[in-house]
Scaffold this motif. Sequence first.
Motif, PDB file in Angstrom:
ATOM      1  N   ARG A 122     -25.528  13.901   9.011  1.00  0.00           N
ATOM      2  CA  ARG A 122     -24.124  13.643   9.339  1.00  0.00           C
ATOM      3  C   ARG A 122     -23.888  14.060  10.782  1.00  0.00           C
ATOM      4  NH1 ARG A 122     -21.154  11.851   5.403  1.00  0.00           N
ATOM      5  NH2 ARG A 122     -19.140  12.479   6.235  1.00  0.00           N
ATOM      6  N   VAL A 123     -23.128  13.250  11.500  1.00  0.00           N
ATOM      7  CA  VAL A 123     -22.867  13.477  12.917  1.00  0.00           C
ATOM      8  C   VAL A 123     -21.354  13.628  13.104  1.00  0.00           C
ATOM      9  CG1 VAL A 123     -23.129  12.509  15.227  1.00  0.00           C
ATOM     10  CG2 VAL A 123     -24.869  12.070  13.508  1.00  0.00           C
ATOM     11  N   SER A 124     -20.934  14.582  13.958  1.00  0.00           N
ATOM     12  CA  SER A 124     -19.515  14.772  14.238  1.00  0.00           C
ATOM     13  C   SER A 124     -18.992  13.592  15.046  1.00  0.00           C
ATOM     14  CB  SER A 124     -19.280  16.064  15.022  1.00  0.00           C
ATOM     15  OG  SER A 124     -19.618  17.169  14.243  1.00  0.00           O
ATOM     16  N   ASN A 125     -17.832  13.098  14.670  1.00  0.00           N
ATOM     17  CA  ASN A 125     -17.208  11.973  15.354  1.00  0.00           C
ATOM     18  C   ASN A 125     -16.064  12.512  16.206  1.00  0.00           C
ATOM     19  OD1 ASN A 125     -15.700   9.717  16.075  1.00  0.00           O
ATOM     20  ND2 ASN A 125     -16.152   8.642  14.161  1.00  0.00           N
ATOM     21  N   ILE A 126     -16.149  12.309  17.520  1.00  0.00           N
ATOM     22  CA  ILE A 126     -15.145  12.845  18.427  1.00  0.00           C
ATOM     23  C   ILE A 126     -13.778  12.216  18.168  1.00  0.00           C
ATOM     24  CG2 ILE A 126     -14.467  13.010  20.850  1.00  0.00           C
ATOM     25  CD1 ILE A 126     -17.330  13.508  21.536  1.00  0.00           C
ATOM     26  N   GLY A 127     -13.732  10.937  17.828  1.00  0.00           N
ATOM     27  CA  GLY A 127     -12.461  10.270  17.540  1.00  0.00           C
ATOM     28  C   GLY A 127     -11.758  10.885  16.338  1.00  0.00           C
ATOM     29  N   LEU A 128     -12.526  11.177  15.287  1.00  0.00           N
ATOM     30  CA  LEU A 128     -11.937  11.824  14.098  1.00  0.00           C
ATOM     31  C   LEU A 128     -11.502  13.261  14.399  1.00  0.00           C
ATOM     32  CD1 LEU A 128     -14.276  10.547  11.237  1.00  0.00           C
ATOM     33  CD2 LEU A 128     -11.917   9.871  11.701  1.00  0.00           C
ATOM     34  N   ILE A 179      -0.611  20.238   7.658  1.00  0.00           N
ATOM     35  CA  ILE A 179      -1.590  21.221   8.135  1.00  0.00           C
ATOM     36  C   ILE A 179      -2.778  21.295   7.181  1.00  0.00           C
ATOM     37  CG2 ILE A 179      -1.983  23.701   8.478  1.00  0.00           C
ATOM     38  CD1 ILE A 179       0.831  23.860   9.668  1.00  0.00           C
ATOM     39  N   VAL A 180      -2.493  21.386   5.896  1.00  0.00           N
ATOM     40  CA  VAL A 180      -3.565  21.474   4.898  1.00  0.00           C
ATOM     41  C   VAL A 180      -4.440  20.222   4.947  1.00  0.00           C
ATOM     42  CG1 VAL A 180      -4.050  21.567   2.418  1.00  0.00           C
ATOM     43  CG2 VAL A 180      -2.318  23.072   3.405  1.00  0.00           C
ATOM     44  N   CYS A 181      -3.804  19.058   5.015  1.00  0.00           N
ATOM     45  CA  CYS A 181      -4.574  17.803   5.054  1.00  0.00           C
ATOM     46  C   CYS A 181      -5.438  17.713   6.303  1.00  0.00           C
ATOM     47  CB  CYS A 181      -3.638  16.600   4.976  1.00  0.00           C
ATOM     48  SG  CYS A 181      -2.885  16.384   3.362  1.00  0.00           S
ATOM     49  N   SER A 182      -4.910  18.161   7.433  1.00  0.00           N
ATOM     50  CA  SER A 182      -5.712  18.084   8.656  1.00  0.00           C
ATOM     51  C   SER A 182      -6.889  19.059   8.620  1.00  0.00           C
ATOM     52  CB  SER A 182      -4.850  18.344   9.886  1.00  0.00           C
ATOM     53  OG  SER A 182      -4.440  19.686   9.933  1.00  0.00           O
ATOM     54  N   LEU A 183      -6.711  20.207   7.969  1.00  0.00           N
ATOM     55  CA  LEU A 183      -7.801  21.180   7.903  1.00  0.00           C
ATOM     56  C   LEU A 183      -8.916  20.752   6.947  1.00  0.00           C
ATOM     57  CD1 LEU A 183      -5.822  24.549   7.986  1.00  0.00           C
ATOM     58  CD2 LEU A 183      -7.136  23.486   9.836  1.00  0.00           C
ATOM     59  N   ILE A 184      -8.598  19.992   5.907  1.00  0.00           N
ATOM     60  CA  ILE A 184      -9.651  19.556   4.990  1.00  0.00           C
ATOM     61  C   ILE A 184     -10.197  18.176   5.354  1.00  0.00           C
ATOM     62  CG2 ILE A 184      -8.768  20.956   3.090  1.00  0.00           C
ATOM     63  CD1 ILE A 184      -7.608  18.415   1.860  1.00  0.00           C
ATOM     64  N   MET A 185      -9.692  17.612   6.451  1.00  0.00           N
ATOM     65  CA  MET A 185     -10.125  16.285   6.882  1.00  0.00           C
ATOM     66  C   MET A 185     -11.586  16.325   7.332  1.00  0.00           C
ATOM     67  SD  MET A 185      -8.275  14.149   9.857  1.00  0.00           S
ATOM     68  CE  MET A 185      -8.978  12.695  10.549  1.00  0.00           C
ATOM     69  N   ASP A 186     -12.369  15.348   6.882  1.00  0.00           N
ATOM     70  CA  ASP A 186     -13.781  15.259   7.253  1.00  0.00           C
ATOM     71  C   ASP A 186     -13.889  14.558   8.609  1.00  0.00           C
ATOM     72  OD1 ASP A 186     -16.531  15.340   7.218  1.00  0.00           O
ATOM     73  OD2 ASP A 186     -16.739  13.610   5.875  1.00  0.00           O
ATOM     74  N   THR A 187     -14.514  15.223   9.570  1.00  0.00           N
ATOM     75  CA  THR A 187     -14.622  14.660  10.917  1.00  0.00           C
ATOM     76  C   THR A 187     -16.044  14.227  11.249  1.00  0.00           C
ATOM     77  OG1 THR A 187     -14.939  16.857  11.862  1.00  0.00           O
ATOM     78  CG2 THR A 187     -12.690  15.998  11.796  1.00  0.00           C
ATOM     79  N   SER A 188     -16.846  14.055  10.238  1.00  0.00           N
ATOM     80  CA  SER A 188     -18.231  13.632  10.496  1.00  0.00           C
ATOM     81  C   SER A 188     -18.497  12.315   9.777  1.00  0.00           C
ATOM     82  CB  SER A 188     -19.212  14.708  10.017  1.00  0.00           C
ATOM     83  OG  SER A 188     -19.074  14.922   8.636  1.00  0.00           O
TER      84      SER A 188
END
Length: 126
Positions: free
Chosen positions: A58-64, A42-51
């Motif tokens: 920086r642009v949000s990546n839908i796949g990430l 949970i912690v790793c998924s919340l700090i994961m960079d999705t851009s």
Amino acid sequence: MDNEIDIWKDGELAQRSNDKNTQAQSKVNIRWIVFIVGVVGIVCSLIMDTSISSGDTRVSNIGLMQQQQNILIVSGLTTLIGFFMIMAKAKEIKEIVDVSDIKKCPYCAESIKIGAILCRFCGKDV
């Protein structure tokens, strides 16, 4: 000869109790491991960079973002499973009979609990 049989029965009883204690301890460790793995996920998924960087911005990546969502769902379920396994531990520990809680019936020499008033084997008052 009867004493040897009683000692053997008590030794078998003690061995069974020790086996149950060992199994319960290993299950407790597995429960905590499942719970901790879920929380770390949970912690790793919340700090994961999705851009991703695109030039100066920086642009949000839908796949990430989908990957983050999947990790969060799986980790959340793992955490809940671990939590419920830990809560079920108390019931299992109560079921384990401790060898120090056992005495011999003075009439039939079977192993009974210390707090027993009536022997469950011969039916006599202890």
